[in-house]
Design an enzyme around this catalytic site. Structure first.
Site, PDB file in Angstrom:
ATOM      1  N   ARG A  60      53.062  50.567  45.510  1.00 34.84           N
ATOM      2  CA  ARG A  60      53.742  49.701  44.551  1.00 34.84           C
ATOM      3  C   ARG A  60      53.172  50.017  43.179  1.00 34.84           C
ATOM      4  NH1 ARG A  60      50.343  44.835  43.175  1.00 34.84           N
ATOM      5  NH2 ARG A  60      48.398  45.409  44.158  1.00 34.84           N
ATOM      6  N   LYS A 200      49.880  37.922  45.962  1.00 34.21           N
ATOM      7  CA  LYS A 200      49.864  38.107  44.511  1.00 34.21           C
ATOM      8  C   LYS A 200      51.105  37.498  43.869  1.00 34.21           C
ATOM      9  CE  LYS A 200      45.979  40.293  43.677  1.00 34.21           C
ATOM     10  NZ  LYS A 200      44.790  39.621  43.170  1.00 34.21           N
ATOM     11  N   HIS A 219      41.901  35.482  37.599  1.00 31.06           N
ATOM     12  CA  HIS A 219      41.800  36.526  38.624  1.00 31.06           C
ATOM     13  C   HIS A 219      40.306  36.757  38.856  1.00 31.06           C
ATOM     14  CE1 HIS A 219      42.836  40.847  40.096  1.00 31.06           C
ATOM     15  NE2 HIS A 219      42.991  39.967  41.061  1.00 31.06           N
ATOM     16  N   SER A 239      41.469  44.700  40.613  1.00 29.41           N
ATOM     17  CA  SER A 239      41.333  45.130  42.002  1.00 29.41           C
ATOM     18  C   SER A 239      40.251  46.213  42.169  1.00 29.41           C
ATOM     19  CB  SER A 239      42.680  45.689  42.450  1.00 29.41           C
ATOM     20  OG  SER A 239      42.646  45.961  43.805  1.00 29.41           O
ATOM     21  N   LYS A 243      34.952  41.716  43.200  1.00 29.29           N
ATOM     22  CA  LYS A 243      35.052  40.243  43.309  1.00 29.29           C
ATOM     23  C   LYS A 243      34.704  39.785  44.729  1.00 29.29           C
ATOM     24  CE  LYS A 243      39.425  39.973  42.097  1.00 29.29           C
ATOM     25  NZ  LYS A 243      39.684  41.410  41.908  1.00 29.29           N
ATOM     26  N   THR A 244      35.359  40.419  45.711  1.00 29.58           N
ATOM     27  CA  THR A 244      35.153  39.985  47.094  1.00 29.58           C
ATOM     28  C   THR A 244      33.731  40.302  47.549  1.00 29.58           C
ATOM     29  OG1 THR A 244      37.477  40.486  47.510  1.00 29.58           O
ATOM     30  CG2 THR A 244      36.093  40.157  49.448  1.00 29.58           C
ATOM     31  N   ASP A 258      39.343  35.608  45.115  1.00 23.25           N
ATOM     32  CA  ASP A 258      40.316  36.320  44.272  1.00 23.25           C
ATOM     33  C   ASP A 258      41.053  35.493  43.211  1.00 23.25           C
ATOM     34  OD1 ASP A 258      41.568  38.841  43.772  1.00 23.25           O
ATOM     35  OD2 ASP A 258      43.376  38.107  44.714  1.00 23.25           O
ATOM     36  N   ARG A 324      42.336  47.424  54.086  1.00 23.86           N
ATOM     37  CA  ARG A 324      41.976  46.016  53.876  1.00 23.86           C
ATOM     38  C   ARG A 324      41.763  45.250  55.165  1.00 23.86           C
ATOM     39  NH1 ARG A 324      42.169  43.687  48.436  1.00 23.86           N
ATOM     40  NH2 ARG A 324      43.342  45.150  47.172  1.00 23.86           N
TER      41      ARG A 324
END
Ligand SMILES: Nc1ncnc2c1ncn2[C@@H]1O[C@H](COP(=O)(O)OP(=O)(O)O)[C@@H](O)[C@H]1O
Ligand SMILES: C=C(OP(=O)(O)O)C(=O)O
Length: 532
Positions: A60, A200, A219, A239, A243-244, A258, A324
């Site tokens: 995408r 999202k 975000h 991304s 963060k995670t 997130d 993921r």
């Protein structure tokens, strides 16, 4: 097909969606897995994880996302690439999508976005793929079963990967389309199986709606000191910036990985689950996340696995680097039960600097924080967008440009006011390259980043000596116990300090060129910060 609880007066027919095949409402995890297995959508992996490999429409691009420019939103929409769609195009898209859906089976999940009930929205997710139902059931928040009896949706999302958009007819950019219509309260997704699009989309919706209520949508991931939500930290980042990884800290309580809101009452997670990257996932560096990959119902997306043993190969990125796993928050042992936090005491901006110029941590004044928030300098990480195969430096405003439909200053001003009101300390953290740019240097060791964050969050970093950075004017610690001193001064990590200086000068210029677009909208102190 068995059907879970649903408001008897609120079925798809009541929303004008008729002629479908089997429709299941609110199936719980085992039933969704059963349905997905029956449809041949994936495999049962270790511990009952669900393994799925998406088809060729995984890619995408921000250009595939469109906000429908109706009169009511036209003045408030800002969008990367100006990817607006006309209401007429949207209507044709909707009709064609409904025609395509006829006779096909769908799965409905009635869920909410927003852990603070005062600001939550009800979202009905209609998915062609059962595993998307499972995914979004993990990622959004599940209402109590009794609440389903009277649930009606504020917004409906229809995700139909087998539908291919026609750019000429639908006013979009490719066969993949994600279209948000605030007037019709609909989001349509077609031509992509990437599960991230489900969540999202809801994030984008909240990012548009919440500023009207004075809430800052972010975000970011968030955690707080164990037993002390007053000591909350948020970690902004595009991304793949960490963060995670960095919020799942065994010594702190995880609020979310997130998407969060910052209201007058503090922070709240929009979601009920996490969506972690599994590339090179290492049980020592990320034990909590690693453990979820063999838990019941965890959705494992686009990972290569042994067809006999279902052993996962964490290092094989031949399908995509954006592999993921998705799981409910409760799969992380020290996750918050409420998904609520206090007002952030620390605001961290994660940047993945592929140039290897920025220091591993810097303390920012409020004006510098605003400058870096609006700039959003980072890298797109391989696999997160179509065509991105290696880290690509970019300026993604608010550290999430593809998800922020309003003008950047709307978010910037909300953040500035909240930082000022609550006296948060701001930091810039480089989780990208050190010792050289991508290709010559190496990725910042996770252990070093964690060590510096621990010191920032427990306050000990405030006690050390700082120097002023020559290029950006922010404060950089000189020495921090437990972290190799050389790492703190990126110039010293390069074999050739002069090529560091050239790269740094180039980056400073890139910042200045990019920032010109914000100059008409910002205060003098931020302009001064822009000058270093
Ligand atoms: N210093 C670092 N800090 C954080 N993550 C790192 C670092 N070095 C490498 N990584 C890797 O980068 C990726 C970060 O991904 P993730 O935490 O999912 O990002 P996000 O949640 O921001 O999308 C993970 O695969 C992690 O193992
Ligand atoms: C899910 C996504 O975001 P993040 O990597 O920040 O989790 C995404 O950008 O597709």
């Amino acid at each position: 097909m068995t059907t879970g609880r649903v408001n008897p007066d609120f079925r798809l027919e009541d929303q004008g969606i008729t002629g479908l095949g089997n429709v299941s409402y609110n199936l719980i995890e085992p039933a969704l897995i059963e349905a997905a297995l029956k449809n041949g959508e994936g495999h049962l992996g270790r511990g009952g994880a669900f393994l799925v490999t998406t088809g060729k429409f995984t890619g995408r691009s921000p250009k595939d996302k469109h906000v429908v420019k109706t009169d009511s939103v036209a003045d408030t929409i800002w969008w990367e690439n100006n990817a607006a769609m006309s209401p007429e195009h949207f209507d044709v898209l909707y009709d064609d999508l409904l025609a395509h859906m006829k006779g096909r089976d769908f799965h409905v999940q009635d869920l909410t976005g927003g852990a603070d009930p005062a600001h939550a929205i009800n979202v009905r997710m209609v998915t062609e793929l059962a595993w998307h139902g499972l995914f979004i059931r993990h990622l959004l928040r599940r209402p109590e079963p009794d609440a389903l009896d009277s649930f009606t949706a504020d917004f409906t999302v229809i995700n139909c990967p087998s539908f291919r958009a026609d750019p000429a007819k639908h006013g979009c950019n490719s066969e993949t389309v994600i279209a948000l219509n605030f007037d019709r309260k609909l989001i349509l997704i077609g031509g992509t199986e990437y599960a991230g699009e489900n969540k999202k989309s809801v994030f984008t919706l909240l990012n548009y709606l919440l500023p009207e209520k004075g809430i800052m949508p972010m975000h970011c991931s968030a955690n707080h000191a164990d037993g002390n939500p007053v000591d909350t930290a948020v970690f902004f980042g595009l991304s793949g910036t960490g963060k995670t990884t960095l919020s799942a800290d065994p010594s702190r309580t995880l609020i979310g990985d997130d998407e969060h809101g910052w209201s007058d009452r503090g922070t709240f997670n929009f979601e009920g689950g996490c969506y972690a990257k599994t590339i090179h996932l290492n049980p020592e560096a990320e034990p909590e996340i690693y453990a979820t990959t063999s838990k019941f119902g965890t959705v494992i997306e686009n990972m290569v696995f042994d067809p006999q043993t279902f052993e996962l190969d964490f290092d094989d990125d031949s399908l995509t680097a954006n592999m993921r796993c998705a799981y409910p928050l409760s799969y992380i042992s020290n996750a918050s039960e409420t998904a609520l936090g206090g007002h952030p005491k620390n605001v961290i901006m994660l940047t993945c600097d592929a140039f290897g110029v920025l220091p591993p941590i810097a303390r920012l004044t409020p004006a510098q924080a605003m400058y870096h928030f609006l700039s959003g300098f980072t890298s797109k990480v391989a696999g997160t967008e179509r065509g991105v195969t290696e880290p690509e430096p970019t300026f993604s405003t608010c550290f999430g440009a593809p998800f922020m439909p309003r003008r950047p200053e709307v978010y910037g001003n909300l953040l500035r006011d909240k930082i000022a009101k609550h006296g948060a300390t701001c930091w810039l953290v480089n989780t990208g390259w050190t010792g050289g740019a991508y290709g010559t240097g190496s990725r910042m060791p996770i252990r070093a980043t964690r060590g510096l964050l621990t010191a920032a969050l427990d306050g000990s970093l405030g006690e050390v000596e700082f120097r002023k950075d020559d290029n950006f004017g922010f404060d950089v610690p000189v020495a921090v116990p437990g972290v190799a001193e050389v790492l703190l001064d990126p110039r010293r990590t390069w074999d050739d300090p002069e090529s560091y200086d050239r790269q740094a000068a180039k980056l400073v210029q890139m910042f200045a060129d990019n920032f010109e677009q914000y100059v008409p909208y910002i205060d003098d102190d931020v302009k001064a910060a822009a000058l270093g």
